[in-house]
Design a protein around this motif. Structure first.
Motif, mmCIF file in Angstrom:
data_model
loop_
_atom_site.group_PDB
_atom_site.id
_atom_site.type_symbol
_atom_site.label_atom_id
_atom_site.label_comp_id
_atom_site.label_asym_id
_atom_site.label_seq_id
_atom_site.Cartn_x
_atom_site.Cartn_y
_atom_site.Cartn_z
ATOM 1 N N GLU A 12 2.666 14.157 -9.193
ATOM 2 C CA GLU A 12 3.494 15.362 -9.119
ATOM 3 C C GLU A 12 4.158 15.670 -10.453
ATOM 4 O OE1 GLU A 12 7.601 15.928 -7.307
ATOM 5 O OE2 GLU A 12 6.278 16.537 -5.676
ATOM 6 N N SER B 247 0.833 -1.207 0.000
ATOM 7 C CA SER B 247 0.000 0.000 0.000
ATOM 8 C C SER B 247 0.865 1.255 0.000
ATOM 9 C CB SER B 247 -0.926 0.006 1.219
ATOM 10 O OG SER B 247 -1.791 -1.093 1.183
ATOM 11 N N ALA B 248 1.907 1.264 0.829
ATOM 12 C CA ALA B 248 2.810 2.417 0.880
ATOM 13 C C ALA B 248 3.526 2.606 -0.455
ATOM 14 C CB ALA B 248 3.818 2.248 2.009
ATOM 15 N N ALA C 94 2.400 1.707 -3.403
ATOM 16 C CA ALA C 94 1.406 2.201 -4.365
ATOM 17 C C ALA C 94 1.155 3.697 -4.169
ATOM 18 C CB ALA C 94 0.107 1.415 -4.229
ATOM 19 N N ILE C 95 1.066 4.139 -2.922
ATOM 20 C CA ILE C 95 0.846 5.565 -2.641
ATOM 21 C C ILE C 95 2.042 6.390 -3.114
ATOM 22 C CG2 ILE C 95 0.677 7.258 -0.767
ATOM 23 C CD1 ILE C 95 -1.080 5.148 0.697
ATOM 24 N N ALA C 96 3.253 5.895 -2.885
ATOM 25 C CA ALA C 96 4.450 6.607 -3.344
ATOM 26 C C ALA C 96 4.466 6.715 -4.865
ATOM 27 C CB ALA C 96 5.702 5.895 -2.849
ATOM 28 N N GLN C 97 4.109 5.655 -5.548
ATOM 29 C CA GLN C 97 4.073 5.661 -7.013
ATOM 30 C C GLN C 97 3.034 6.649 -7.522
ATOM 31 O OE1 GLN C 97 6.069 3.974 -9.127
ATOM 32 N NE2 GLN C 97 5.081 4.883 -10.884
ATOM 33 N N ILE C 98 1.850 6.639 -6.943
ATOM 34 C CA ILE C 98 0.777 7.552 -7.366
ATOM 35 C C ILE C 98 1.196 8.995 -7.124
ATOM 36 C CG2 ILE C 98 -1.555 8.319 -6.784
ATOM 37 C CD1 ILE C 98 -2.196 5.304 -6.280
ATOM 38 N N THR C 99 1.810 9.261 -5.979
ATOM 39 C CA THR C 99 2.265 10.621 -5.662
ATOM 40 C C THR C 99 3.322 11.087 -6.654
ATOM 41 O OG1 THR C 99 1.831 10.228 -3.331
ATOM 42 C CG2 THR C 99 3.277 12.059 -3.864
#
Length: 151
Positions: free
Chosen positions: A30, A18-19, A21-26
């Motif tokens: 950006e 999950s972390a 995936a969130i880093a990739q999306i961010t």
């Protein structure tokens, strides 16, 4: 069949994925928020060759040197005719082109670049500021330093 949550180490795997995936999306988001293509002239470069982390996060921060200008960003900045631009970080998961950009950018030369990130749009003659820097994402074209013809 057991769910992943109930397996030994399953909670860690779910949290880790999950972390990630969130880093990739961010990172992807950006790269497109506030995206601009600009024709800039480089005034000065105060960016270090290698830098990971922005200074705010204390884990995994490293840089090859300290920027020489006081008040500069943790990894350094590039002053252009359109204001201050920060270089991308060298990341473990998301490697940037930092070294290539530093080698390509030359003082008093013009470049067509793509920048992205939070903050107001950049424009020619923009005064210097100390927050919300856009990040250099791509150098589209390099112009000859003596005139505005393509090199």
């Amino acid at each position: 069949m057991k769910s992943l949550w109930k397996l030994p180490g399953g909670k860690f795997i779910i949290v880790f994925l999950s972390a990630l995936a969130i880093a990739q999306i961010t990172f992807v988001a950006e790269s497109y928020w506030g995206r601009q293509t600009l024709l800039i002239e480089v005034k000065w470069i105060d960016a270090v060759d290698a830098c990971t982390g922005s200074g705010g996060r204390r884990i995994f921060n490293s840089r090859s040197a300290v920027p020489t200008r006081s008040g500069s960003h943790y990894c350094g900045l590039v002053r252009t005719s359109h204001g201050l631009i920060q270089m991308p970080e060298d990341g473990f998961l998301f490697p940037g082109n930092r070294k290539e950009f530093i080698d390509t950018l030359k003082l008093d030369c013009r470049f067509e670049v793509v920048v992205a990130g939070n903050g107001p749009d950049l424009y020619e003659g923009r005064p210097m500021h100390n927050r919300y820097f856009k990040t250099l994402r791509k150098i589209e074209r390099v112009f000859d330093c003596s005139d505005d013809t393509l090199a």
